[in-house]
Design a protein around this motif. Structure first.
Motif, PDB file in Angstrom:
ATOM      1  N   THR A 261      -6.235 -10.964  -5.165  1.00 37.47           N
ATOM      2  CA  THR A 261      -4.879 -10.504  -4.862  1.00 37.47           C
ATOM      3  C   THR A 261      -5.006  -9.057  -4.426  1.00 37.47           C
ATOM      4  O   THR A 261      -6.007  -8.402  -4.670  1.00 37.47           O
ATOM      5  CB  THR A 261      -3.909 -10.607  -6.060  1.00 37.47           C
ATOM      6  N   ILE A 262      -3.981  -8.560  -3.803  1.00 42.72           N
ATOM      7  CA  ILE A 262      -4.040  -7.227  -3.222  1.00 42.72           C
ATOM      8  C   ILE A 262      -2.662  -6.589  -3.336  1.00 42.72           C
ATOM      9  O   ILE A 262      -1.641  -7.281  -3.386  1.00 42.72           O
ATOM     10  CB  ILE A 262      -4.504  -7.306  -1.742  1.00 42.72           C
ATOM     11  N   SER A 263      -2.646  -5.281  -3.405  1.00 39.55           N
ATOM     12  CA  SER A 263      -1.390  -4.532  -3.310  1.00 39.55           C
ATOM     13  C   SER A 263      -1.668  -3.320  -2.436  1.00 39.55           C
ATOM     14  O   SER A 263      -2.821  -2.942  -2.242  1.00 39.55           O
ATOM     15  CB  SER A 263      -0.881  -4.107  -4.690  1.00 39.55           C
ATOM     16  N   PRO A 264      -0.631  -2.715  -1.895  1.00 45.33           N
ATOM     17  CA  PRO A 264      -0.853  -1.540  -1.044  1.00 45.33           C
ATOM     18  C   PRO A 264      -1.523  -0.409  -1.826  1.00 45.33           C
ATOM     19  O   PRO A 264      -1.239  -0.188  -3.001  1.00 45.33           O
ATOM     20  CB  PRO A 264       0.559  -1.133  -0.622  1.00 45.33           C
ATOM     21  N   CYS A 265      -2.418   0.299  -1.155  1.00 45.17           N
ATOM     22  CA  CYS A 265      -3.043   1.469  -1.768  1.00 45.17           C
ATOM     23  C   CYS A 265      -1.983   2.572  -1.929  1.00 45.17           C
ATOM     24  O   CYS A 265      -0.869   2.460  -1.419  1.00 45.17           O
ATOM     25  CB  CYS A 265      -4.225   1.955  -0.919  1.00 45.17           C
ATOM     26  N   GLY A 266      -2.341   3.636  -2.601  1.00 42.95           N
ATOM     27  CA  GLY A 266      -1.390   4.727  -2.830  1.00 42.95           C
ATOM     28  C   GLY A 266      -0.860   5.339  -1.543  1.00 42.95           C
ATOM     29  O   GLY A 266       0.331   5.635  -1.426  1.00 42.95           O
ATOM     30  N   ARG A 267      -1.753   5.553  -0.592  1.00 43.95           N
ATOM     31  CA  ARG A 267      -1.327   6.124   0.696  1.00 43.95           C
ATOM     32  C   ARG A 267      -0.301   5.221   1.370  1.00 43.95           C
ATOM     33  O   ARG A 267       0.711   5.686   1.894  1.00 43.95           O
ATOM     34  CB  ARG A 267      -2.543   6.328   1.593  1.00 43.95           C
ATOM     35  N   CYS A 268      -0.571   3.929   1.359  1.00 43.96           N
ATOM     36  CA  CYS A 268       0.354   2.986   2.011  1.00 43.96           C
ATOM     37  C   CYS A 268       1.675   2.877   1.266  1.00 43.96           C
ATOM     38  O   CYS A 268       2.723   2.697   1.879  1.00 43.96           O
ATOM     39  CB  CYS A 268      -0.299   1.625   2.162  1.00 43.96           C
ATOM     40  N   ARG A 269       1.629   3.004  -0.032  1.00 44.41           N
ATOM     41  CA  ARG A 269       2.880   2.998  -0.801  1.00 44.41           C
ATOM     42  C   ARG A 269       3.757   4.160  -0.350  1.00 44.41           C
ATOM     43  O   ARG A 269       4.959   4.028  -0.187  1.00 44.41           O
ATOM     44  CB  ARG A 269       2.582   3.089  -2.301  1.00 44.41           C
ATOM     45  N   GLN A 270       3.132   5.326  -0.137  1.00 47.71           N
ATOM     46  CA  GLN A 270       3.872   6.490   0.336  1.00 47.71           C
ATOM     47  C   GLN A 270       4.418   6.258   1.743  1.00 47.71           C
ATOM     48  O   GLN A 270       5.569   6.578   2.040  1.00 47.71           O
ATOM     49  CB  GLN A 270       2.984   7.734   0.307  1.00 47.71           C
TER      50      GLN A 270
ATOM     51  N   TRP B 248       6.419  -7.216  -6.449  1.00 46.42           N
ATOM     52  CA  TRP B 248       6.952  -6.014  -7.083  1.00 46.42           C
ATOM     53  C   TRP B 248       8.034  -5.436  -6.178  1.00 46.42           C
ATOM     54  O   TRP B 248       8.069  -5.712  -4.991  1.00 46.42           O
ATOM     55  CB  TRP B 248       5.900  -4.915  -7.223  1.00 46.42           C
ATOM     56  N   ARG B 249       8.824  -4.568  -6.691  1.00 45.74           N
ATOM     57  CA  ARG B 249       9.682  -3.711  -5.882  1.00 45.74           C
ATOM     58  C   ARG B 249       8.867  -2.452  -5.589  1.00 45.74           C
ATOM     59  O   ARG B 249       8.060  -2.006  -6.411  1.00 45.74           O
ATOM     60  CB  ARG B 249      10.981  -3.335  -6.608  1.00 45.74           C
ATOM     61  N   LEU B 250       9.069  -1.875  -4.410  1.00 47.37           N
ATOM     62  CA  LEU B 250       8.325  -0.680  -4.037  1.00 47.37           C
ATOM     63  C   LEU B 250       8.524   0.423  -5.071  1.00 47.37           C
ATOM     64  O   LEU B 250       7.585   1.149  -5.405  1.00 47.37           O
ATOM     65  CB  LEU B 250       8.735  -0.206  -2.637  1.00 47.37           C
ATOM     66  N   SER B 251       9.725   0.547  -5.603  1.00 49.35           N
ATOM     67  CA  SER B 251       9.990   1.591  -6.601  1.00 49.35           C
ATOM     68  C   SER B 251       9.153   1.397  -7.862  1.00 49.35           C
ATOM     69  O   SER B 251       8.864   2.360  -8.572  1.00 49.35           O
ATOM     70  CB  SER B 251      11.478   1.631  -6.953  1.00 49.35           C
ATOM     71  N   HIS B 252       8.741   0.175  -8.151  1.00 57.67           N
ATOM     72  CA  HIS B 252       7.865  -0.090  -9.297  1.00 57.67           C
ATOM     73  C   HIS B 252       6.436   0.372  -8.988  1.00 57.67           C
ATOM     74  O   HIS B 252       5.753   0.906  -9.866  1.00 57.67           O
ATOM     75  CB  HIS B 252       7.881  -1.586  -9.636  1.00 57.67           C
TER      76      HIS B 252
ATOM     77  N   VAL C 261       7.688  -6.129  -2.359  1.00 53.31           N
ATOM     78  CA  VAL C 261       6.299  -6.054  -1.895  1.00 53.31           C
ATOM     79  C   VAL C 261       5.576  -7.274  -2.446  1.00 53.31           C
ATOM     80  O   VAL C 261       5.591  -7.506  -3.657  1.00 53.31           O
ATOM     81  CB  VAL C 261       5.608  -4.759  -2.352  1.00 53.31           C
ATOM     82  N   ILE C 262       4.987  -8.032  -1.558  1.00 54.04           N
ATOM     83  CA  ILE C 262       4.283  -9.249  -1.927  1.00 54.04           C
ATOM     84  C   ILE C 262       2.808  -9.041  -1.653  1.00 54.04           C
ATOM     85  O   ILE C 262       2.422  -8.753  -0.524  1.00 54.04           O
ATOM     86  CB  ILE C 262       4.799 -10.452  -1.113  1.00 54.04           C
TER      87      ILE C 262
END
Length: 142
Positions: A85-94, A120-124, A109-110
């Motif tokens: 599974t994957i989630s956006p890195c910190g830079r991409c979250r920003q 998740w929600r981006l704010s999370h 965010v899926i």
């Protein structure tokens, strides 16, 4: 997962197929869903000077902004055939936050991979995010 989000994940998977990842061999695709139903995709692009590499989410956001999109971000799918599974890195979250903040959205965010999906929600993922308001107490201009 809602059926329309399953399609969004599939579009991110197709985008990952076009990734340029000759160094890490870690292919990533992203798909951004907007309120009007439009989807903008991106794939990671690596560079021998690693710091110049671009993540899939960043490519998709740049494409969306260059197409004139200024808000309406509903959901983001990010996936890799090379990860459980994957989630956006910190830079991409920003970067995603900057786009979402244009209309104060909090997109879903899926993260998807061979091991399934998470949401998740981006704010999370990026609580107390840094944004235009922090620059001088004024909203950013676009």
């Amino acid at each position: 997962m809602r059926e329309d989000y399953a399609d969004l994940v599939q579009q991110a998977q197709r985008a990952a197929e076009t990734a340029h990842a000759p160094y890490s061999r870690f292919r990533v695709g992203a798909a951004l869903l907007f309120a009007d139903g439009a989807v903008v995709t991106g794939a990671n692009v690596e560079n021998a000077s690693y710091g110049l590499s671009l993540c899939a989410e960043t490519v998709a956001v740049a494409r969306a902004l260059s197409e004139g999109r200024r808000g309406g971000l509903v959901a983001v799918a990010v996936t890799s055939p090379d990860a459980d599974t994957i989630s956006p890195c910190g830079r991409c979250r920003q970067v995603l936050n900057e786009l979402a903040a244009l209309d104060r959205a909090d997109p879903l965010v899926i993260g998807a991979g061979e091991g399934g999906t998470r949401q998740w929600r981006l704010s999370h993922l990026l609580p107390d995010a840094f944004g235009p308001d922090a620059l001088s107490g004024k909203e950013g201009e676009g």
